[in-house]
Design a protein around this motif. Structure first.
Motif, PDB file in Angstrom:
ATOM      1  N   ILE A 126       0.895  -1.250   0.156  1.00  0.00           N
ATOM      2  CA  ILE A 126       0.077  -0.106   0.124  1.00  0.00           C
ATOM      3  C   ILE A 126       0.968   1.475  -0.012  1.00  0.00           C
ATOM      4  O   ILE A 126       1.749   1.456   0.642  1.00  0.00           O
ATOM      5  CB  ILE A 126      -0.947  -0.109   1.253  1.00  0.00           C
ATOM      6  CG1 ILE A 126      -1.895  -1.261   1.112  1.00  0.00           C
ATOM      7  CG2 ILE A 126      -1.704   1.208   1.224  1.00  0.00           C
ATOM      8  CD1 ILE A 126      -2.794  -1.449   2.641  1.00  0.00           C
ATOM      9  N   GLY A 127       0.529   2.099  -1.192  1.00  0.00           N
ATOM     10  CA  GLY A 127       1.475   3.442  -1.128  1.00  0.00           C
ATOM     11  C   GLY A 127       0.696   4.416  -1.250  1.00  0.00           C
ATOM     12  O   GLY A 127       1.473   5.609  -1.382  1.00  0.00           O
ATOM     13  N   GLY A 128      -0.598   4.278  -1.131  1.00  0.00           N
ATOM     14  CA  GLY A 128      -1.644   5.706  -1.168  1.00  0.00           C
ATOM     15  C   GLY A 128      -2.795   5.373  -0.528  1.00  0.00           C
ATOM     16  O   GLY A 128      -2.891   4.197  -0.348  1.00  0.00           O
ATOM     17  N   LYS A 129      -3.609   6.175  -0.895  1.00  0.00           N
ATOM     18  CA  LYS A 129      -5.082   6.025  -0.258  1.00  0.00           C
ATOM     19  C   LYS A 129      -5.616   5.152  -1.044  1.00  0.00           C
ATOM     20  O   LYS A 129      -5.877   5.140  -2.282  1.00  0.00           O
ATOM     21  CB  LYS A 129      -5.912   7.245  -0.382  1.00  0.00           C
ATOM     22  CG  LYS A 129      -5.474   8.499   0.769  1.00  0.00           C
ATOM     23  CD  LYS A 129      -5.954   7.837   2.169  1.00  0.00           C
ATOM     24  CE  LYS A 129      -5.649   8.772   3.457  1.00  0.00           C
ATOM     25  NZ  LYS A 129      -6.080   8.522   4.678  1.00  0.00           N
ATOM     26  N   LEU A 130      -6.670   4.247  -0.317  1.00  0.00           N
ATOM     27  CA  LEU A 130      -7.164   3.087  -0.970  1.00  0.00           C
ATOM     28  C   LEU A 130      -8.556   3.332  -1.607  1.00  0.00           C
ATOM     29  O   LEU A 130      -9.192   3.907  -0.685  1.00  0.00           O
ATOM     30  CB  LEU A 130      -7.085   1.860   0.054  1.00  0.00           C
ATOM     31  CG  LEU A 130      -6.016   1.220   0.474  1.00  0.00           C
ATOM     32  CD1 LEU A 130      -6.212   0.345   1.525  1.00  0.00           C
ATOM     33  CD2 LEU A 130      -5.191   0.561  -0.734  1.00  0.00           C
ATOM     34  N   ALA A 131      -8.897   3.292  -2.614  1.00  0.00           N
ATOM     35  CA  ALA A 131     -10.203   3.179  -3.263  1.00  0.00           C
ATOM     36  C   ALA A 131     -10.739   2.253  -4.352  1.00  0.00           C
ATOM     37  O   ALA A 131      -9.708   2.299  -5.213  1.00  0.00           O
ATOM     38  CB  ALA A 131     -10.142   4.885  -3.675  1.00  0.00           C
ATOM     39  N   HIS A 132     -11.873   1.940  -4.268  1.00  0.00           N
ATOM     40  CA  HIS A 132     -12.138   0.895  -5.235  1.00  0.00           C
ATOM     41  C   HIS A 132     -12.219   1.723  -6.575  1.00  0.00           C
ATOM     42  O   HIS A 132     -12.960   2.772  -6.747  1.00  0.00           O
ATOM     43  CB  HIS A 132     -13.729   0.403  -4.943  1.00  0.00           C
ATOM     44  CG  HIS A 132     -14.043  -0.581  -5.848  1.00  0.00           C
ATOM     45  ND1 HIS A 132     -14.431  -0.635  -7.269  1.00  0.00           N
ATOM     46  CD2 HIS A 132     -14.144  -1.997  -5.904  1.00  0.00           C
ATOM     47  CE1 HIS A 132     -15.009  -1.632  -7.615  1.00  0.00           C
ATOM     48  NE2 HIS A 132     -14.711  -2.677  -6.812  1.00  0.00           N
ATOM     49  N   ARG A 133     -11.465   1.073  -7.707  1.00  0.00           N
ATOM     50  CA  ARG A 133     -11.427   1.779  -9.000  1.00  0.00           C
ATOM     51  C   ARG A 133     -11.983   1.044 -10.106  1.00  0.00           C
ATOM     52  O   ARG A 133     -12.839   1.797 -10.795  1.00  0.00           O
ATOM     53  CB  ARG A 133      -9.857   1.831  -9.339  1.00  0.00           C
ATOM     54  CG  ARG A 133      -9.702   2.703 -10.938  1.00  0.00           C
ATOM     55  CD  ARG A 133      -8.241   2.713 -11.177  1.00  0.00           C
ATOM     56  NE  ARG A 133      -7.761   1.517 -11.483  1.00  0.00           N
ATOM     57  CZ  ARG A 133      -6.878   0.566 -10.772  1.00  0.00           C
ATOM     58  NH1 ARG A 133      -6.296   1.025  -9.774  1.00  0.00           N
ATOM     59  NH2 ARG A 133      -6.365  -0.618 -11.349  1.00  0.00           N
ATOM     60  N   GLU A 134     -12.177  -0.046  -9.867  1.00  0.00           N
ATOM     61  CA  GLU A 134     -12.810  -0.953 -11.057  1.00  0.00           C
ATOM     62  C   GLU A 134     -13.452  -2.460 -10.625  1.00  0.00           C
ATOM     63  O   GLU A 134     -12.707  -2.691  -9.828  1.00  0.00           O
ATOM     64  CB  GLU A 134     -12.405  -0.880 -12.389  1.00  0.00           C
ATOM     65  CG  GLU A 134     -10.742  -1.418 -12.274  1.00  0.00           C
ATOM     66  CD  GLU A 134     -10.228  -1.112 -13.593  1.00  0.00           C
ATOM     67  OE1 GLU A 134     -10.838  -0.627 -14.657  1.00  0.00           O
ATOM     68  OE2 GLU A 134      -8.990  -1.461 -13.663  1.00  0.00           O
ATOM     69  N   HIS A 182       2.834   7.459   4.912  1.00  0.00           N
ATOM     70  CA  HIS A 182       2.461   8.822   4.516  1.00  0.00           C
ATOM     71  C   HIS A 182       1.008   8.869   4.228  1.00  0.00           C
ATOM     72  O   HIS A 182       0.335   9.755   4.496  1.00  0.00           O
ATOM     73  CB  HIS A 182       3.109   9.462   3.448  1.00  0.00           C
ATOM     74  CG  HIS A 182       2.749   8.586   1.976  1.00  0.00           C
ATOM     75  ND1 HIS A 182       1.882   8.993   1.133  1.00  0.00           N
ATOM     76  CD2 HIS A 182       3.432   7.487   1.342  1.00  0.00           C
ATOM     77  CE1 HIS A 182       1.747   8.268   0.192  1.00  0.00           C
ATOM     78  NE2 HIS A 182       2.658   7.401   0.399  1.00  0.00           N
ATOM     79  N   ALA A 183       0.346   7.786   3.817  1.00  0.00           N
ATOM     80  CA  ALA A 183      -0.924   7.573   3.590  1.00  0.00           C
ATOM     81  C   ALA A 183      -2.009   6.951   4.752  1.00  0.00           C
ATOM     82  O   ALA A 183      -2.872   7.499   5.107  1.00  0.00           O
ATOM     83  CB  ALA A 183      -1.439   6.739   2.290  1.00  0.00           C
ATOM     84  N   TYR A 184      -1.308   6.238   5.477  1.00  0.00           N
ATOM     85  CA  TYR A 184      -1.716   5.419   6.723  1.00  0.00           C
ATOM     86  C   TYR A 184      -0.567   5.300   7.698  1.00  0.00           C
ATOM     87  O   TYR A 184       0.283   4.562   7.513  1.00  0.00           O
ATOM     88  CB  TYR A 184      -2.200   4.295   6.184  1.00  0.00           C
ATOM     89  CG  TYR A 184      -3.384   4.047   5.301  1.00  0.00           C
ATOM     90  CD1 TYR A 184      -4.670   4.571   5.626  1.00  0.00           C
ATOM     91  CD2 TYR A 184      -3.156   3.984   3.878  1.00  0.00           C
ATOM     92  CE1 TYR A 184      -5.758   4.508   4.578  1.00  0.00           C
ATOM     93  CE2 TYR A 184      -4.008   3.990   2.972  1.00  0.00           C
ATOM     94  CZ  TYR A 184      -5.448   4.273   3.237  1.00  0.00           C
ATOM     95  OH  TYR A 184      -6.586   4.553   2.279  1.00  0.00           O
ATOM     96  N   PRO A 185      -0.681   6.159   8.657  1.00  0.00           N
ATOM     97  CA  PRO A 185       0.510   6.241   9.791  1.00  0.00           C
ATOM     98  C   PRO A 185       0.881   4.898  10.253  1.00  0.00           C
ATOM     99  O   PRO A 185       1.762   4.506  10.772  1.00  0.00           O
ATOM    100  CB  PRO A 185       0.055   7.307  10.504  1.00  0.00           C
ATOM    101  CG  PRO A 185      -0.679   8.183   9.657  1.00  0.00           C
ATOM    102  CD  PRO A 185      -1.811   7.373   8.911  1.00  0.00           C
ATOM    103  N   THR A 186      -0.375   4.008  10.638  1.00  0.00           N
ATOM    104  CA  THR A 186      -0.198   2.629  11.234  1.00  0.00           C
ATOM    105  C   THR A 186      -0.896   1.863  10.004  1.00  0.00           C
ATOM    106  O   THR A 186      -1.948   2.179   9.465  1.00  0.00           O
ATOM    107  CB  THR A 186      -0.732   2.661  12.743  1.00  0.00           C
ATOM    108  OG1 THR A 186      -2.392   2.677  12.539  1.00  0.00           O
ATOM    109  CG2 THR A 186      -0.344   3.838  13.135  1.00  0.00           C
TER     110      THR A 186
END
Length: 367
Positions: A106-114, A154-158
């Motif tokens: 995980i390297g950024g904010k998670l969001a369902h794309r497709e 950086h996206a999720y501190p823990t």
């Protein structure tokens, strides 16, 4: 009501050589996506026939369109980066394999794309000879395996901070599966056993996390997803093992330390539990499974081709019936045969004999 199938399997099956070659050719740019899909379609038709002939069910596509059991989700969800975590795998007889499976951090904010299971569901709805299931990864897998401070922080501190967003991704997909008309979903949760793994508990605590609180939040997220499916008439199973990668395993520890929290709180129709080695401990924890829920005993290993003794399997089922009624039990392999594309170290014939053994044992015990 869920009518239990006494002989079932977890989902993934060994890929045939022609599918492995096609996947390599696609990665190398020698064939396009349509050509790969045609090979996948043909291979799935074959493996549906294998399942039909063995008498095992419900049907799956063997996860033949996936690189590993989580790859469809990671490949269709924003926030994952192409960087593999370093996981500490265990193996019997010093037989170690490097971890080169595609498993994204995980390297950024998670969001369902497709959508990521729509093709699987549509193909099975058209071609499966009978009831089929769609398998999905579970929140805890990503909490344990896909968070790394330097990449994810950086996206999720823990690692606890990913739970809600990841659960929303899974919820979006299961909502779509319900609209597709899918009637059976299995949620794969090999990392629940991380919470009885002393090494990983120490990692969580070193990060300043309370392991029991982390488990509680994962269980609550899963409970909401499972309840939303069952409220709409979908049968839900959940599979727990200790990791499955080319015959290796990731976690060690018995169910005793999580049975009440997990079995008693997640309202599935049936649990598929790994029970092929002493690593799983005794059968007593299944007494925490609520009445009306089936336990599928994963007594047949997929980690080697050695065939189990039918008498031993029948004895283990009899032992389990001391804790739950025989009608609340079923049998399966302990995990998939190929949780990632290369699969476990056994042959196509070994796999078929294992499936046949599961079915013949179920016929012997339940008639």
């Amino acid at each position: 009501m869920f009518a239990p199938i006494r002989a079932t399997h977890v989902g993934s099956l060994l890929r045939p050589p022609e599918l492995l070659r096609a996947r390599e050719d696609h990665t190398a740019g020698r064939i396009d996506a349509d050509a790969l899909a045609r090979v996948e379609d043909a291979a799935i038709q074959v493996i549906l026939g294998v399942q039909r002939d063995s008498g095992i069910g419900p049907y799956t596509d063997g996860e033949y369109r996936r690189n590993d059991f989580m790859s469809q989700l990671t490949g269709h969800t924003d926030g994952f980066v192409s960087q593999a975590p370093v996981l500490d795998w265990n193996a019997s007889e010093d037989e170690r394999h490097s971890d080169d499976a595609i498993l994204n951090l995980i390297g950024g904010k998670l969001a369902h794309r497709e959508r990521f299971t729509d093709r699987e569901a549509a193909f099975l709805a058209r071609y499966a000879p009978g009831p089929f299931k769609i398998t999905l990864p579970e929140v805890t897998n990503f909490v344990v395996a896909n968070w790394q401070a330097g990449v994810s922080g950086h996206a999720y501190p823990t690692r606890a901070d990913i739970i809600d967003d990841l659960a929303a991704v899974v919820q979006t997909e299961v909502d779509a599966l319900v609209r597709d008309g899918v009637r059976h979903v299995q949620i794969d949760a090999p990392c629940f056993t991380s919470f009885v793994n002393d090494k990983l508990i120490a990692v969580f605590e070193a990060e300043g996390l309370d392991a029991r609180e982390l488990l509680r939040r994962c269980v609550e997220a899963d409970s909401r997803i499972v309840a939303s499916l069952r409220e709409r008439g979908v049968t839900v199973g959940m599979h727990i093992c200790r990791g499955n990668y080319r015959g290796q395993w990731f976690n060690e520890g018995t169910y005793d330390g999580i049975a009440e929290d997990v079995f008693g709180q997640i309202p599935v129709d049936h649990w598929l539990l790994e029970y092929d080695t002493e690593r799983a401990g005794g059968l007593a924890p299944i007494q925490h499974v609520p009445a009306g829920t089936t336990v599928v005993l994963g007594l047949v290993t997929t980690k080697s081709g050695e065939l189990e003794d039918p008498d031993d399997l029948a004895r283990r089922i009899d032992e389990a019936s001391r804790y739950l009624p025989l009608d609340a039990l079923a049998i399966s392999p302990q995990c998939g045969f190929a949780s990632e594309v290369q699969g476990n170290p056994l042959t196509w014939d070994d796999q078929r004999r294992k499936l046949d053994l599961v079915v013949s044992t179920a016929q012997r015990v339940w008639g």
